[in-house]
Motif scaffolding. Sequence first.
Motif, PDB file in Angstrom:
ATOM      1  N   GLN A   1      -0.008   3.674  -2.809  1.00  0.00           N
ATOM      2  CA  GLN A   1      -1.300   4.312  -2.557  1.00  0.00           C
ATOM      3  C   GLN A   1      -1.193   5.364  -1.459  1.00  0.00           C
ATOM      4  O   GLN A   1      -1.810   6.436  -1.540  1.00  0.00           O
TER       5      GLN A   1
ATOM      6  N   SER B   1       7.320   3.002  -4.790  1.00  0.00           N
ATOM      7  CA  SER B   1       7.145   1.776  -5.569  1.00  0.00           C
ATOM      8  C   SER B   1       8.415   0.937  -5.537  1.00  0.00           C
ATOM      9  O   SER B   1       8.380  -0.271  -5.297  1.00  0.00           O
TER      10      SER B   1
ATOM     11  N   THR C   1       6.022   8.784  -5.904  1.00  0.00           N
ATOM     12  CA  THR C   1       5.418   7.514  -6.312  1.00  0.00           C
ATOM     13  C   THR C   1       6.480   6.520  -6.745  1.00  0.00           C
ATOM     14  O   THR C   1       6.435   5.328  -6.389  1.00  0.00           O
TER      15      THR C   1
ATOM     16  N   SER D   1       0.806  -1.223   0.000  1.00  0.00           N
ATOM     17  CA  SER D   1       0.000   0.000   0.000  1.00  0.00           C
ATOM     18  C   SER D   1       0.840   1.275   0.000  1.00  0.00           C
ATOM     19  O   SER D   1       0.273   2.372  -0.008  1.00  0.00           O
TER      20      SER D   1
ATOM     21  N   ASN E   1       0.214   8.393  -3.064  1.00  0.00           N
ATOM     22  CA  ASN E   1      -0.808   9.108  -3.846  1.00  0.00           C
ATOM     23  C   ASN E   1      -1.761   9.892  -2.942  1.00  0.00           C
ATOM     24  O   ASN E   1      -2.141  11.027  -3.260  1.00  0.00           O
ATOM     25  N   ASP E   2      -2.134   9.285  -1.810  1.00  0.00           N
ATOM     26  CA  ASP E   2      -3.016   9.989  -0.883  1.00  0.00           C
ATOM     27  C   ASP E   2      -2.347  11.232  -0.309  1.00  0.00           C
ATOM     28  O   ASP E   2      -2.980  12.290  -0.158  1.00  0.00           O
TER      29      ASP E   2
END
Length: 409
Positions: free
Chosen positions: A125, A161, A157, A122, A128-129
């Motif tokens: 994500q 990742s 990001t 996660s 991104n949040d």
Amino acid sequence: MNKWRQPESGFSWFYQRFLNNHITILLLNIFLFLLVVHEVVQNGSLLNPVWRFIGIAAPAIIVAGILFYVLDPFVHLMERRLHIKEGLAITIALVLTIAVLVLIFLNLIPFLTRQTASMIGSLPQFANDIMHQLNHANQQHHWLTNANLDEINQRVTTYFSKRGWNLLTGTLSSLGNVVTTVSDWIITLITAPLVLFFMLKDGSHFPKFISRVVPTAYRDRFIVMLDQMNVKVSSYIRGQLTVALCVLIIFTTGYSIIGLKYALLLGVIAGPLNLIPYFGSAIALLPALIIGAITSPSMLLGVVIVYLVEWVLETQVLSPLIMGNSLEMHPITIVFVLLAAGKMFGLTGVILGVPGFAVLKVFVITTFHWYQEYSALYPDVLPDDEALTTPVTPTAATVKETPPTKPSK
């Protein structure tokens, strides 16, 4: 010129003032000790076999030592209250310990592994949040341009990742290290129970056994020193493990009540980190704050409230009740010990630095007390034998025979 004459004792002033001076001899001994240490450091390759042996044996001894301080009261309790023989009591304690560890590995570890993999997966994500919230704040306050935000978003990001992928698959890229680590763990798991058994069986005889190499005149003092070290280390280890378990339960319960994701995982992280005095709970708070900030402002506030409740319970109730002041160390001393031990020995130094310093402190204090008694530099401090036989109130004859010393000019 009278002061340069040879004294009536037949020894020169140079001999009496320098060669036969206690401080000079002490400084000479310190210099010789530092010289030996320097030569050992310069020729460290000669000690490589010793360091390798210590590296192999130390993990098993450390694990067995920690479990010894946990299980020793339980074994003595079975011997005194239940009248169970020593060998059977040790066997029962070992079997129960192995059963608890097996249950933890079979039930808790798989669940924590799934939560850890889910959290790592996660991370993009989460990034991104975070960027979405930054974009929303920037639209209101116009801190950055859209181009700058897009660049930051792409870099964050990409970083998360790659980091998440490395955390999941990084160990597979170094198979040799994995094999070495697994073999070390296997050696530790095999040898630690054996070492623990003999610690529980013969631990009480260890001070007398090792004192045989100490000169007879100093054996009693040496045994007392070992007993003091044992009391310091045992109280610290038992207290810290108990407090860490309570912190794990408090954090897990608190995070579960407010509905925070990965509550059990964050609690399990906070428990062992609490073994690091002063800094452990704060470090464990960081991932909870990040998850709470991403979830909602109310969740972030809930995380802060849980931390404050835990901090109050730990500092005002648990630590004073369980730990007390067993180490008799000032907080600023503990901070400097953690910084120095962490710099020199890493995470192991941070965890074991405080009890190690407590042991070293007992040794230094005992050595200094011995030096006070036998150096003749502290006339008000008598050796133990004389202190036991000398009356508290001096007699008239004693006063006549030992007139008070005049202060030196």
